[in-house]
Design a protein around this motif. Structure first.
Motif, PDB file in Angstrom:
ATOM      1  N   MET A   1     -17.724  -1.367 -31.927  1.00 56.74           N
ATOM      2  CA  MET A   1     -16.214  -0.823 -31.681  1.00 56.74           C
ATOM      3  C   MET A   1     -16.276  -0.939 -30.128  1.00 56.74           C
ATOM      4  O   MET A   1     -15.091  -1.437 -29.507  1.00 56.74           O
ATOM      5  N   LYS A   2     -17.231  -0.212 -29.379  1.00 55.66           N
ATOM      6  CA  LYS A   2     -17.095  -0.253 -27.907  1.00 55.66           C
ATOM      7  C   LYS A   2     -17.203  -1.516 -27.300  1.00 55.66           C
ATOM      8  O   LYS A   2     -16.609  -1.976 -26.346  1.00 55.66           O
ATOM      9  N   ILE A   3     -18.063  -2.671 -27.968  1.00 57.94           N
ATOM     10  CA  ILE A   3     -17.820  -3.817 -27.314  1.00 57.94           C
ATOM     11  C   ILE A   3     -16.561  -4.745 -27.748  1.00 57.94           C
ATOM     12  O   ILE A   3     -16.147  -5.240 -26.631  1.00 57.94           O
ATOM     13  N   GLN A   4     -15.858  -4.244 -28.654  1.00 57.21           N
ATOM     14  CA  GLN A   4     -14.371  -4.994 -28.704  1.00 57.21           C
ATOM     15  C   GLN A   4     -13.677  -4.310 -27.587  1.00 57.21           C
ATOM     16  O   GLN A   4     -12.573  -5.145 -27.187  1.00 57.21           O
ATOM     17  N   ILE A   5     -13.732  -3.011 -27.531  1.00 56.90           N
ATOM     18  CA  ILE A   5     -12.856  -2.612 -26.338  1.00 56.90           C
ATOM     19  C   ILE A   5     -13.173  -3.168 -25.186  1.00 56.90           C
ATOM     20  O   ILE A   5     -12.288  -3.440 -24.413  1.00 56.90           O
ATOM     21  N   HIS A   6     -14.652  -3.121 -25.018  1.00 55.60           N
ATOM     22  CA  HIS A   6     -14.664  -3.939 -23.398  1.00 55.60           C
ATOM     23  C   HIS A   6     -14.251  -5.182 -23.378  1.00 55.60           C
ATOM     24  O   HIS A   6     -13.930  -5.549 -22.330  1.00 55.60           O
ATOM     25  N   ASN A  58     -24.834  -5.297 -24.153  1.00 55.69           N
ATOM     26  CA  ASN A  58     -25.260  -4.241 -25.084  1.00 55.69           C
ATOM     27  C   ASN A  58     -24.688  -2.963 -24.462  1.00 55.69           C
ATOM     28  O   ASN A  58     -24.913  -2.515 -23.239  1.00 55.69           O
ATOM     29  N   ILE A  59     -23.588  -2.264 -25.097  1.00 52.89           N
ATOM     30  CA  ILE A  59     -22.951  -0.981 -24.721  1.00 52.89           C
ATOM     31  C   ILE A  59     -23.382  -0.043 -25.426  1.00 52.89           C
ATOM     32  O   ILE A  59     -23.116  -0.080 -26.548  1.00 52.89           O
ATOM     33  N   ARG A  60     -23.931   0.884 -24.780  1.00 53.59           N
ATOM     34  CA  ARG A  60     -24.328   2.137 -25.718  1.00 53.59           C
ATOM     35  C   ARG A  60     -23.502   3.336 -25.340  1.00 53.59           C
ATOM     36  O   ARG A  60     -23.275   3.660 -24.495  1.00 53.59           O
TER      37      ARG A  60
END
Length: 60
Positions: A1-6, A58-60
């Motif tokens: 989800m974070k990658i999609q937002i990014h 890679n977003i954590r």
């Protein structure tokens, strides 16, 4: 989800920069001047956003 937002935010920002430059019919140097940043920094920003299209982050 974070990658999609990014990805969505990155695509939006790059698109807005390019659209704005196109509508104003200005070069990267003038756009940088209007944003109160160096031409080199602006070109790097525009380029970085383009390069990031092909890089998995890679977003954590």
């Amino acid at each position: 989800m974070k990658i999609q937002i990014h990805e969505a935010v990155k695509d939006y920002i790059r698109g807005e920069l390019l659209i704005t430059r196109s509508l104003l019919n200005i070069c990267q140097e003038e756009m940088a001047h209007r944003l109160l940043m160096s031409t080199r920094a602006y070109v790097s920003l525009e380029g970085l956003l383009a390069i990031m299209d092909s890089v998995e982050l890679n977003i954590r």
